[in-house]
Design an enzyme around this catalytic site. Structure first.
Site, PDB file in Angstrom:
ATOM      1  N   GLY A   1       3.327 -13.395  14.856  1.00 40.16           N
ATOM      2  CA  GLY A   1       4.192 -14.128  15.791  1.00 40.16           C
ATOM      3  C   GLY A   1       5.398 -14.658  15.034  1.00 40.16           C
ATOM      4  O   GLY A   1       5.292 -15.067  13.882  1.00 40.16           O
TER       5      GLY A   1
ATOM      6  N   ARG B   1       6.202  -5.620  29.894  1.00 38.81           N
ATOM      7  CA  ARG B   1       7.498  -5.115  30.333  1.00 38.81           C
ATOM      8  C   ARG B   1       7.468  -3.601  30.495  1.00 38.81           C
ATOM      9  O   ARG B   1       8.172  -3.045  31.322  1.00 38.81           O
ATOM     10  CB  ARG B   1       8.585  -5.544  29.337  1.00 38.81           C
ATOM     11  CG  ARG B   1       8.861  -7.041  29.399  1.00 38.81           C
ATOM     12  CD  ARG B   1       9.724  -7.506  28.284  1.00 38.81           C
ATOM     13  NE  ARG B   1       9.108  -7.187  26.992  1.00 38.81           N
ATOM     14  CZ  ARG B   1       9.650  -7.481  25.830  1.00 38.81           C
ATOM     15  NH1 ARG B   1      10.816  -8.074  25.769  1.00 38.81           N
ATOM     16  NH2 ARG B   1       9.017  -7.178  24.714  1.00 38.81           N
TER      17      ARG B   1
ATOM     18  N   HIS C   1      -7.079 -22.145  16.629  1.00 39.36           N
ATOM     19  CA  HIS C   1      -6.160 -21.064  16.244  1.00 39.36           C
ATOM     20  C   HIS C   1      -6.725 -20.252  15.064  1.00 39.36           C
ATOM     21  O   HIS C   1      -6.143 -20.209  13.982  1.00 39.36           O
ATOM     22  CB  HIS C   1      -4.779 -21.629  15.884  1.00 39.36           C
ATOM     23  CG  HIS C   1      -3.681 -20.607  15.939  1.00 39.36           C
ATOM     24  ND1 HIS C   1      -2.373 -20.923  16.250  1.00 39.36           N
ATOM     25  CD2 HIS C   1      -3.693 -19.261  15.719  1.00 39.36           C
ATOM     26  CE1 HIS C   1      -1.631 -19.828  16.218  1.00 39.36           C
ATOM     27  NE2 HIS C   1      -2.413 -18.798  15.888  1.00 39.36           N
TER      28      HIS C   1
HETATM   29  P1  NDP Z   1       2.977  -7.130  19.893  1.00 36.34           P
HETATM   30  O1  NDP Z   1       4.433  -7.373  19.631  1.00 36.34           O
HETATM   31  O2  NDP Z   1       2.352  -5.833  19.568  1.00 36.34           O
HETATM   32  O3  NDP Z   1       2.670  -7.389  21.432  1.00 36.34           O
HETATM   33  C1  NDP Z   1       3.377  -8.313  22.189  1.00 36.34           C
HETATM   34  C2  NDP Z   1       2.965  -8.092  23.616  1.00 36.34           C
HETATM   35  O4  NDP Z   1       3.632  -9.084  24.406  1.00 36.34           O
HETATM   36  C3  NDP Z   1       3.376  -6.712  24.137  1.00 36.34           C
HETATM   37  O5  NDP Z   1       2.270  -6.096  24.765  1.00 36.34           O
HETATM   38  C4  NDP Z   1       4.465  -7.055  25.136  1.00 36.34           C
HETATM   39  O6  NDP Z   1       4.475  -6.187  26.228  1.00 36.34           O
HETATM   40  C5  NDP Z   1       4.039  -8.447  25.604  1.00 36.34           C
HETATM   41  N1  NDP Z   1       5.150  -9.143  26.247  1.00 36.34           N
HETATM   42  C6  NDP Z   1       6.347  -9.468  25.709  1.00 36.34           C
HETATM   43  N2  NDP Z   1       7.122 -10.039  26.654  1.00 36.34           N
HETATM   44  C7  NDP Z   1       6.387 -10.072  27.786  1.00 36.34           C
HETATM   45  C8  NDP Z   1       6.618 -10.541  29.089  1.00 36.34           C
HETATM   46  N3  NDP Z   1       7.796 -11.093  29.423  1.00 36.34           N
HETATM   47  N4  NDP Z   1       5.620 -10.424  30.003  1.00 36.34           N
HETATM   48  C9  NDP Z   1       4.438  -9.864  29.675  1.00 36.34           C
HETATM   49  N5  NDP Z   1       4.152  -9.391  28.448  1.00 36.34           N
HETATM   50  C10 NDP Z   1       5.118  -9.499  27.524  1.00 36.34           C
HETATM   51  O7  NDP Z   1       2.230  -8.328  19.152  1.00 36.34           O
HETATM   52  P2  NDP Z   1       0.669  -8.534  18.894  1.00 36.34           P
HETATM   53  O8  NDP Z   1      -0.140  -7.919  19.992  1.00 36.34           O
HETATM   54  O9  NDP Z   1       0.336  -8.162  17.503  1.00 36.34           O
HETATM   55  O10 NDP Z   1       0.601 -10.129  19.013  1.00 36.34           O
HETATM   56  C11 NDP Z   1       0.990 -10.776  20.225  1.00 36.34           C
HETATM   57  C12 NDP Z   1       1.057 -12.257  20.029  1.00 36.34           C
HETATM   58  O11 NDP Z   1      -0.253 -12.766  19.843  1.00 36.34           O
HETATM   59  C13 NDP Z   1       1.830 -12.678  18.765  1.00 36.34           C
HETATM   60  O12 NDP Z   1       3.222 -12.768  19.040  1.00 36.34           O
HETATM   61  C14 NDP Z   1       1.217 -13.999  18.453  1.00 36.34           C
HETATM   62  O13 NDP Z   1       1.948 -15.005  19.141  1.00 36.34           O
HETATM   63  C15 NDP Z   1      -0.185 -13.930  19.042  1.00 36.34           C
HETATM   64  N6  NDP Z   1      -1.238 -13.826  18.009  1.00 36.34           N
HETATM   65  C16 NDP Z   1      -2.145 -14.838  17.926  1.00 36.34           C
HETATM   66  C17 NDP Z   1      -3.171 -14.781  17.003  1.00 36.34           C
HETATM   67  C18 NDP Z   1      -4.177 -15.874  16.927  1.00 36.34           C
HETATM   68  O14 NDP Z   1      -4.603 -16.192  15.834  1.00 36.34           O
HETATM   69  N7  NDP Z   1      -4.590 -16.446  18.053  1.00 36.34           N
HETATM   70  C19 NDP Z   1      -3.289 -13.656  16.053  1.00 36.34           C
HETATM   71  C20 NDP Z   1      -2.309 -12.608  16.278  1.00 36.34           C
HETATM   72  C21 NDP Z   1      -1.321 -12.715  17.220  1.00 36.34           C
HETATM   73  P3  NDP Z   1       5.760  -5.216  26.396  1.00 36.34           P
HETATM   74  O15 NDP Z   1       5.807  -4.362  25.155  1.00 36.34           O
HETATM   75  O16 NDP Z   1       5.444  -4.464  27.632  1.00 36.34           O
HETATM   76  O17 NDP Z   1       6.916  -6.112  26.504  1.00 36.34           O
HETATM   77  C1  DGY Z   2      -0.021 -14.844  14.014  1.00 37.32           C
HETATM   78  O1  DGY Z   2      -0.054 -14.126  12.994  1.00 37.32           O
HETATM   79  O2  DGY Z   2       0.978 -14.926  14.754  1.00 37.32           O
HETATM   80  C2  DGY Z   2      -1.259 -15.618  14.384  1.00 37.32           C
HETATM   81  O3  DGY Z   2      -1.026 -16.585  15.336  1.00 37.32           O
HETATM   82  C3  DGY Z   2      -2.034 -16.163  13.238  1.00 37.32           C
HETATM   83  O4  DGY Z   2      -2.502 -15.125  12.447  1.00 37.32           O
END
Ligand code: NDP
Ligand code: DGY
Length: 313
Positions: free
Chosen positions: A78, A171, A278
């Site tokens: 993120g 999206r 988290h």
């Molecule tokens: P990616 O960039 O691969 O995925 C992001 C996702 O968000 C895509 O599927 C995208 O869909 C979607 N998205 C973006 N904008 C929108 C919108 N307006 N409406 C709906 N969907 C949307 O990242 P990751 O999957 O690796 O990680 C996603 C998030 O999860 C990170 O940004 C982080 O904040 C969080 N995270 C939390 C963790 C934890 O410890 N709890 C660990 C890892 C991640 P599209 O491509 O269609 O736009």
């Molecule tokens: C990330 O990487 O964005 C998660 O929230 C923590 O690993």
């Protein structure tokens, strides 16, 4: 070249930085977040900055760093804590840690979903406090995944456990969704038809507050809501209302606003809300790999070479 690390990081990353012969490392030598004043001091004159998701990297930090700063490497996938417009203006490169934490986060998300839906924390508590009097037909019953419809907002990798339908919104439709028979549907369809909703999208201006009163009011009363993305995607007052009014069945949150969630927060009084601190990517091996990747991103950026995971923005 001078680099500043805003925290102790796993030794896999430290080793790469200290043996590379490329940079001189200074760090906030603690497991706790760097105080803002120390961050502003530590970053002065740095060529590279390795930060965490709890560090707000904005114009003030970038100005404090000054013109030497070439690269910011965040130990996270993120990047909503980075002021990308300001970073771009200054021509600074950004490294992050996609992919390497996907499996760990997917595992935790499924664990949280099941713990919430099957009421595990309540069950554990009843065993400890003497509430377990006998086997009873409806005691601690929850909702099972088998035969259900699961909706994922921001499709990642989730183990489907024989679910009947896997819906996702975002999206754009994803080619890899075919591997799990994922159906790309409008958000409203996902919200109203899912038995389980998993939020795993990035936090952006469009997704901030996405899960609000209107969202929860479209969910089934028996549906379970899980968020492992960022706390700010959810309006927590509206979630509290939905959980206490019976609008939705339960919620599992790995992320909250703020973090840490104050121990007297109303959500923590609810039996149908499971809150984790988290820990989505918290396996020893994942955190080691993230540390190594962020160190290699930093070194690549410092030397003007390819970074293994460079953010394009
Ligand atoms: P990616 O960039 O691969 O995925 C992001 C996702 O968000 C895509 O599927 C995208 O869909 C979607 N998205 C973006 N904008 C929108 C919108 N307006 N409406 C709906 N969907 C949307 O990242 P990751 O999957 O690796 O990680 C996603 C998030 O999860 C990170 O940004 C982080 O904040 C969080 N995270 C939390 C963790 C934890 O410890 N709890 C660990 C890892 C991640 P599209 O491509 O269609 O736009
Ligand atoms: C990330 O990487 O964005 C998660 O929230 C923590 O690993």
């Amino acid at each position: 070249m001078k680099v500043f690390l805003t925290r102790r990081i796993p030794q896999e990353g430290m080793k790469i930085l200290s043996t590379g012969g490329v940079c001189e490392v200074s760090l906030w030598d603690s497991d706790e977040p760097v105080p803002r004043a120390e961050l502003l001091k530590g970053v002065q004159g740095a060529h590279g900055l390795l930060c965490l998701l709890s560090d707000k990297i904005d114009a003030e930090v970038l100005d404090a760093a000054g013109p030497n700063l070439k690269v910011i490497s965040t130990l996270s996938v993120g990047y909503d804590h980075l002021a990308l417009d300001e970073i771009k203006k200054r021509g600074i490169r950004v490294g992050y840690t996609p992919d390497v934490l996907t499996d760990a986060t997917a595992e935790l998300t499924v664990a949280l979903l099941l713990a919430t839906a099957r009421r595990l924390p309540e069950g554990v508590e009843e065993v400890k406090n003497g509430g377990w009097s006998s086997w009873k037909p409806l005691w601690l019953c929850g909702y099972g995944l088998s035969g259900s419809t699961v909706g994922v907002i921001g499709l990642g990798r989730i183990v489907p456990f024989g679910v009947k339908r896997l819906l996702y919104s975002g999206r754009t439709a994803k080619a890899y969704a075919a591997e799990v028979n994922g159906e790309f549907v409008p958000m409203d369809t996902l919200v109203s038809e899912s038995d389980f909703i998993v939020v795993s999208c990035s936090l952006t201006p469009e997704t901030q507050g996405l899960c609000d009163k209107a969202f929860f009011s479209k969910m089934k009363n028996t549906a379970v809501f899980v968020n492992s993305s960022r706390g700010a995607v959810v309006n927590q007052e509206d979630l509290y209302e939905a959980l206490t009014s019976g609008q939705i069945a339960a919620a599992g949150l790995d992320v909250t606003t703020p973090e840490p969630l104050p121990t007297n927060h109303p959500l923590l009084t609810l039996k149908n809300c499971v809150v984790l601190p988290h820990i989505g990517s918290a396996t020893y091996s994942t955190r080691g790999i993230m540390a190594a990747l962020s160190a290699n991103n930093l070194l690549g950026g410092l030397q003007g070479k390819d970074m293994p995971s460079e953010l394009t923005f």
